[in-house]
Design an enzyme around this catalytic site. Structure first.
Site, mmCIF file in Angstrom:
data_model
loop_
_atom_site.group_PDB
_atom_site.id
_atom_site.type_symbol
_atom_site.label_atom_id
_atom_site.label_comp_id
_atom_site.label_asym_id
_atom_site.label_seq_id
_atom_site.Cartn_x
_atom_site.Cartn_y
_atom_site.Cartn_z
ATOM 1 N NE ARG A 81 -13.243 -5.199 -0.660
ATOM 2 C CZ ARG A 81 -12.035 -5.754 -0.648
ATOM 3 N NH1 ARG A 81 -11.889 -7.030 -0.365
ATOM 4 N NH2 ARG A 81 -10.955 -5.059 -0.926
ATOM 5 C CG HIS A 125 -7.753 -8.129 3.328
ATOM 6 N ND1 HIS A 125 -8.489 -7.241 2.560
ATOM 7 C CD2 HIS A 125 -6.461 -7.785 3.135
ATOM 8 C CE1 HIS A 125 -7.675 -6.398 1.954
ATOM 9 N NE2 HIS A 125 -6.427 -6.703 2.280
ATOM 10 C CD GLU A 170 -5.019 -7.146 -3.418
ATOM 11 O OE1 GLU A 170 -3.943 -7.326 -2.831
ATOM 12 O OE2 GLU A 170 -5.396 -6.031 -3.803
ATOM 13 C CG ASN A 293 -8.765 -5.356 -4.951
ATOM 14 O OD1 ASN A 293 -9.965 -5.090 -5.062
ATOM 15 N ND2 ASN A 293 -8.249 -5.887 -3.853
ATOM 16 C CE1 TYR A 295 -4.346 0.401 -4.287
ATOM 17 C CE2 TYR A 295 -4.609 -1.931 -4.784
ATOM 18 C CZ TYR A 295 -4.885 -0.837 -3.987
ATOM 19 O OH TYR A 295 -5.705 -0.979 -2.897
ATOM 20 C CD GLU A 352 -7.798 -3.610 -1.793
ATOM 21 O OE1 GLU A 352 -6.636 -3.316 -2.147
ATOM 22 O OE2 GLU A 352 -8.063 -4.535 -1.017
HETATM 23 O O1 IFM Z 1 -3.094 -2.401 1.637
HETATM 24 C C1 IFM Z 1 -3.238 -3.257 0.552
HETATM 25 C C2 IFM Z 1 -4.457 -4.134 0.721
HETATM 26 O O2 IFM Z 1 -4.402 -4.852 1.910
HETATM 27 C C3 IFM Z 1 -4.572 -5.104 -0.426
HETATM 28 N N1 IFM Z 1 -4.483 -4.428 -1.697
HETATM 29 C C4 IFM Z 1 -3.442 -3.460 -1.887
HETATM 30 C C5 IFM Z 1 -3.396 -2.481 -0.744
HETATM 31 C C6 IFM Z 1 -2.260 -1.464 -0.945
HETATM 32 O O3 IFM Z 1 -1.041 -2.112 -1.013
#
Ligand code: IFM
Length: 445
Positions: A81, A125, A170, A293, A295, A352
């Site tokens: 991607r 993006h 995002e 995505n 984290y 992500e």
């Molecule tokens: O680097 C970023 C990405 O551009 C969008 N999602 C989170 C990643 C890490 O912060």
């Protein structure tokens, strides 16, 4: 060598991929007719980027894409991607297309297809053409039509070779950080500008889905949202209320109207003045998948001085965190996947996930990044456990293939499976790259 963890079994046909973004890797910022983006202007403003760096050269992927595709191939990826730099293909955002910019994506797509890696094209993006920011940018409702024209151009040019399309990456992050906290481009701190930008982005998404389906009726279309639980910093009523509002703004502002057809009740008062007849129908176009995505959970505290009264907190004392200060909580990831699948009833692709560290090339030429291996094993394990609980998850894309320009944080955080020496542009696969490649190959057997 320490014993390496194994990833549990995943469904047959599970897609393994990696994600990147144009502004973070391409470089060649002023080459071949590319116009400037808001990130070029933002990074050039002293004090905006922690280490004073810019994405002007970044990973020089514009010239080294063949080497990067070869790295994907060796890793065993099914899909990649990437995002298109809007101002590379339309230097002013609208009007005349830049043939040389389009040619770069032709070459990239052809290289991927030649190596049997499926290109997943993300239209946006975060790098709005600067010319459009000067015309009001996302807070200007007209930006939805500019985006739809750009999407139509993309699908005319690449729709014969690209089957997977993503409208936005995002939208929550770039509208909140770009227009409320001001920590990202274009650096605005105005809650009402954020709300206006969010509504335009929703309209732009609907218009782009329509343009993609018109130009490539067999396209598989989705949006990528960053879905992360918002936890109150303390049990106080004020922190709980701030976390509740943040949860709506972060997790529901886009996915709800795009997929369910309306803003949630708690957000309706903010958007009421902007809504025109037909807007919600326009935004709510059938999608084929939700790109998710994730984290870490986010901790929120009440802060009367912050936009919307929402202040960013910290993970609890002693919780494991990455160098970004983000809590490592794979169970929260599994719960998020289960919950979002139940709410939106679309196949999910994890588009992500990953972690940053500072690992460098050692004297023996390797990059020891055991923490990343551990993180990925736990988080991919969480995907397997969500699947076990009945959530349909079709794939997992690592963030990121190579170290890159981490926006306002500059080049210090390294998110890649492959180390990049920014002085020489030498790529060195890290231990996690070899580990993941072995795991993908083992799981495919
Ligand atoms: O680097 C970023 C990405 O551009 C969008 N999602 C989170 C990643 C890490 O912060």
């Amino acid at each position: 060598m320490a014993k390496r963890p194994h990833i549990p079994k995943l469904p047959k046909g599970f897609i393994w991929g990696a994600s990147t973004a144009a502004a973070q890797i391409e470089g060649a910022a002023a080459e071949d007719g590319r116009g400037p983006s808001i990130w070029d202007a933002f990074a050039a403003t002293p004090g905006r980027i922690k280490d004073g760096s810019t994405g002007a050269v970044a990973c020089d992927h514009y010239h080294r894409y063949k080497e990067d595709v070869a790295l994907m191939k060796r890793l065993g990826l099914d899909a990649y991607r990437f995002s298109v730099s809007w101002s590379r293909v339309l230097p002013d955002g609208t009007g005349a297309a830049n043939e040389k910019g389009l040619g770069f994506y032709d070459r990239l797509i052809d290289e991927l297809l030649g190596k049997k890696i499926e290109p997943w094209l993300c239209l946006y993006h975060w790098d709005l053409p600067l010319a459009l920011d000067r015309r009001g940018g996302w807070p200007n409702r007209d930006c939805a039509a500019w985006f739809a024209d750009y999407a139509a151009l993309m699908v005319r040019r690449f729709g014969d070779r690209v089957a997977r399309w993503v409208t936005f990456n995002e939208p929550g992050v770039f509208t909140i950080a770009g227009y409320a906290s001001g920590l990202h481009a274009p650096g605005v701190s105005d809650f009402s500008a954020m709300i206006a930008a969010q509504h335009t982005v929703n309209l732009a998404h609907g218009a782009a889905v329509e343009a993609i389906r018109a130009g490539a009726p067999k396209a598989v279309v989705g949006v990528v949202c960053n879905q992360q639980p918002a936890r109150p910093q303390t049990a106080s009523e004020e922190d709980k209320a701030a976390a509740g509002l943040f949860d709506l703004i972060w997790n529901r502002t886009f996915a709800d109207p795009m997929i369910l057809g309306d803003y949630p009740d708690g957000l309706k008062p903010f958007f009421a003045a902007l809504l025109r007849d037909g807007d919600l129908e326009h935004i709510n176009r059938p999608l084929d998948f939700l790109g998710l995505n994730h984290y870490s959970p986010t901790y929120i505290k009440h802060d009367p001085a912050a936009p919307g009264g929402i202040g960013l907190g910290k993970p609890p004392e002693g919780a494991p965190v990455t160098m970004m200060g983000w809590e490592i909580a794979p169970k929260a990831f599994a719960q998020t996947l289960i919950q979002e699948h139940a709410r939106y009833k679309l196949p999910i692709v994890v588009t992500e996930n990953g972690m940053a560290d500072r690992a460098e090339v050692g004297p023996d030429g390797t990059v020891a990044d055991d923490d990343r291996i551990d993180y990925l094993a736990k988080y991919i394990g969480a995907v397997a456990s969500a699947v076990e609980s009945g959530a349909r998850i079709d794939g997992y894309f690592v963030w990121s293939l190579i170290d890159n320009f981490e926006w306002a944080e500059g080049f210090e955080p390294r998110f890649g499976l492959v180390h990049v020496d920014y002085a020489t542009q030498k790529r060195t696969p890290k231990d996690s790259y070899y580990w993941l490649g072995d795991e993908i190959a083992r799981l495919r057997k």
